[in-house]
Scaffold this active site. Sequence first.
Site, PDB file in Angstrom:
ATOM      1  N   CYS A   2      -4.336 -10.120  40.811  1.00 18.03           N
ATOM      2  CA  CYS A   2      -4.047  -8.971  41.798  1.00 18.03           C
ATOM      3  C   CYS A   2      -2.630  -8.870  41.908  1.00 18.03           C
ATOM      4  CB  CYS A   2      -4.569  -9.265  43.163  1.00 18.03           C
ATOM      5  SG  CYS A   2      -6.422  -9.682  42.884  1.00 18.03           S
ATOM      6  N   ARG A  28      -0.553  -7.952  34.844  1.00 18.54           N
ATOM      7  CA  ARG A  28      -1.329  -9.150  35.474  1.00 18.54           C
ATOM      8  C   ARG A  28      -2.768  -8.896  35.348  1.00 18.54           C
ATOM      9  NH1 ARG A  28       2.151 -11.022  39.758  1.00 18.54           N
ATOM     10  NH2 ARG A  28       0.574 -11.765  41.006  1.00 18.54           N
ATOM     11  N   TRP A  76      -8.185  -7.684  40.897  1.00 21.63           N
ATOM     12  CA  TRP A  76      -8.959  -8.340  39.925  1.00 21.63           C
ATOM     13  C   TRP A  76     -10.094  -9.026  40.757  1.00 21.63           C
ATOM     14  CZ3 TRP A  76      -9.820 -13.515  38.298  1.00 21.63           C
ATOM     15  CH2 TRP A  76     -10.347 -13.578  36.993  1.00 21.63           C
ATOM     16  N   ASN A 102      -3.939 -10.713  47.868  1.00 18.38           N
ATOM     17  CA  ASN A 102      -3.700 -11.287  46.705  1.00 18.38           C
ATOM     18  C   ASN A 102      -4.367 -13.032  47.175  1.00 18.38           C
ATOM     19  OD1 ASN A 102      -2.845  -9.562  45.406  1.00 18.38           O
ATOM     20  ND2 ASN A 102      -1.111 -10.437  44.713  1.00 18.38           N
ATOM     21  N   GLY A 103      -5.472 -13.589  46.412  1.00 18.45           N
ATOM     22  CA  GLY A 103      -5.795 -14.793  46.859  1.00 18.45           C
ATOM     23  C   GLY A 103      -7.170 -14.741  47.254  1.00 18.45           C
ATOM     24  N   GLU A 488      -4.110 -22.924  19.232  1.00 18.24           N
ATOM     25  CA  GLU A 488      -3.333 -21.797  19.766  1.00 18.24           C
ATOM     26  C   GLU A 488      -3.536 -20.319  18.832  1.00 18.24           C
ATOM     27  OE1 GLU A 488      -2.000 -20.878  22.154  1.00 18.24           O
ATOM     28  OE2 GLU A 488      -0.810 -19.139  21.956  1.00 18.24           O
ATOM     29  N   LYS A 492      -5.294 -16.772  20.498  1.00 14.01           N
ATOM     30  CA  LYS A 492      -4.967 -15.886  20.385  1.00 14.01           C
ATOM     31  C   LYS A 492      -5.761 -14.634  19.872  1.00 14.01           C
ATOM     32  CE  LYS A 492      -1.997 -15.880  22.271  1.00 14.01           C
ATOM     33  NZ  LYS A 492      -1.634 -17.162  22.987  1.00 14.01           N
ATOM     34  N   HIS A 511     -17.295 -32.965   9.603  1.00 14.24           N
ATOM     35  CA  HIS A 511     -18.243 -33.548  10.765  1.00 14.24           C
ATOM     36  C   HIS A 511     -18.939 -32.537  11.440  1.00 14.24           C
ATOM     37  CE1 HIS A 511     -16.458 -37.317  10.106  1.00 14.24           C
ATOM     38  NE2 HIS A 511     -15.244 -36.886   9.857  1.00 14.24           N
ATOM     39  N   LYS A 610      -2.872 -11.987  33.534  1.00 18.20           N
ATOM     40  CA  LYS A 610      -1.734 -12.710  33.031  1.00 18.20           C
ATOM     41  C   LYS A 610      -1.590 -14.041  33.816  1.00 18.20           C
ATOM     42  CE  LYS A 610       1.952 -13.397  30.654  1.00 18.20           C
ATOM     43  NZ  LYS A 610       1.836 -13.952  29.512  1.00 18.20           N
TER      44      LYS A 610
END
Length: 615
Positions: A2, A28, A76, A102-103, A488, A492, A511, A610
């Site tokens: 948010c 974000r 969000w 937010n939160g 990484e 991506k 394996h 983000k």
Amino acid sequence: MCGIVGYIGTKRQAYPILIKGLKRLEYRGYDSAGIALINGNDDLNVYKAKGKVADLESFCAEKNIEGSVGIAHTRWATHGEPSSTNAHPHYSESKNLAIIHNGIIENYAEIKKNLMDKGIKFVSDTDTEVLVQLIEYIQERKNLDLLTAVQVALHQVIGAYAIAILDKRHPDTVIAARKQSPLVVGIGDDEFFLGSDASPIIEYTDQVVYLEDGNIAVMKLGEELKVVNILNEELSPEIKTVDINLGQIEKGGYPHFMLKEIFEQPECLKNCMRGRINVEQDHVTLSALIDYRSWLLNAKRVIIVACGTSWHAGLIGKQLIETFCKIPVDVEYASEFRYRNPVVTKEDVVIALSQSGETADTLAAVELAKEKGAFIYGICNAIGSSIPRATNTGTYIHVGPEIGVASTKAFTGQVSVLTMFAIALADAKGTIKHGEYVKVVQELASIPEKITEVLKTNEQVADLARTFTYAHNFLYLGRGFSFPVALEGALKLKEISYIHAEGYPAAEMKHGPIALIDSDMPVVVIATHNAMYEKVRSNIQEIKARQGRVIALVSKGDEAIAKIADAVIELPDTMECLEPLVSTIPLQLLAYHIAVCKGKDVDQPRNLAKSVTVE
Ligand code: M6R
């Protein structure tokens, strides 16, 4: 995650500032947006829309958007599906108040039940509406002013918040508060700005106050900024000058922030090393290592806590610190560490790695380690964010704001700082020979030029991406320092192209994952000329024997692998411990170009935020 924007002034209209601010916060990640404005006749209007800020703008097209006081939000979803009803701002029942948040309010269900028992009606499924209804209930029941009602309400809630509230009966005031969720106040000339970070503010003022946990800010026209705590004790806010400029957060001619940030890496790493590697390139100075020398020299163990890409950087940090400092290092997912009652002692140094400095799990891991007496070292990018403030000391990576949701330059910045940390500490401990120390410093200083060279493969990688866009799965293999790079690279690709990808240590292929290999399976192998070269070359033979399609990252001039792989990308030589800084670049580009070929939203991939400020 948010985002919050707010404005109160007399000279400007709030709406354009709020909309522009929301757009700056789009990076974000969010699913709906909304705005509350106090209009000239002291009306408090709330407009909300599911989707993008552009959808909110269309929704507002025919509405009354006059007024110089307002708050705005990108949501969000956590409690309640993404919808215009659940979007913020939320009114109180009387519609006198509007809030953005937010939160997470953890005890919202209990508070909601109490309020419903008293006859208060709710329109959304959110924890945020519960908070504004609670504030109004307290305000009216006890006949309190808004500030006092907010203080009493915040006393009752458990959880994390950054909030901003308007009261239409007091159109000259905005109240904001924070606990574990960042909030910045911008101070102008008889006007105030509010943001969940500084990006919506810096166009208007460079004077800001980063609110601390427990701070409540009262922004009243004609008065100075007032900051109090929940007990109404007045605090002295520290006004800071921010030094990020708008150019740094705009795309600078690139089609996406991610591509811009990939290409910025040579410059970013120079900034990261500036003032730390001396001009003779034979010495590294990190002020934290000078100020806290004995703590760090006496560390019996290092624990690295991080999430996502930062965790991958941590795996490289482990190898660097163990190789050079001979101290054992554990690398932990912050989300696991915080809940498993880990053994942490006063002789441990905990390194918290985070680009945003706001990741809830990493922050909680830091708090836990602090309680257990460990020394906490932060390696973060966002200046003044929560994690650096919670640590004993640390080193900023200084790569500038990272806007693309997929982290790129923060990863190489983190690895660069970890390299400087490892060799500087090793030098202080005497666990590295001077000659080798100088060689690493010199080689690290040359990395920006080597990345510039790797970036020249962009077109070649874009061609490869066109060839491999069809794939539904990818494998990434590497060994030693290259194993975290494989992880990484896979992350991506997953994040922005939605192709399933796995990273493995190359020798683990036999394996299990080898069963997946057929003519449809692209395998990216990091096969540079290092100690493991021959073994990795054998892995490539095994993949080819099963018709897998190999994209190999090789050292310049490697003909042996070029003969067997389907495609090779050549990398400049460097020391093995620094290879991640160059080999990660083509993997960032590959993910980027595949996502573009697939028409995906590169900078704001679905479901991702983000800055993950909730667990
Ligand atoms: O801000 P942080 O470095 O603490 O963020 C940690 C992760 O959320 C982050 O690295 C995430 O995995 C990125 N989307 C990776 O590209």
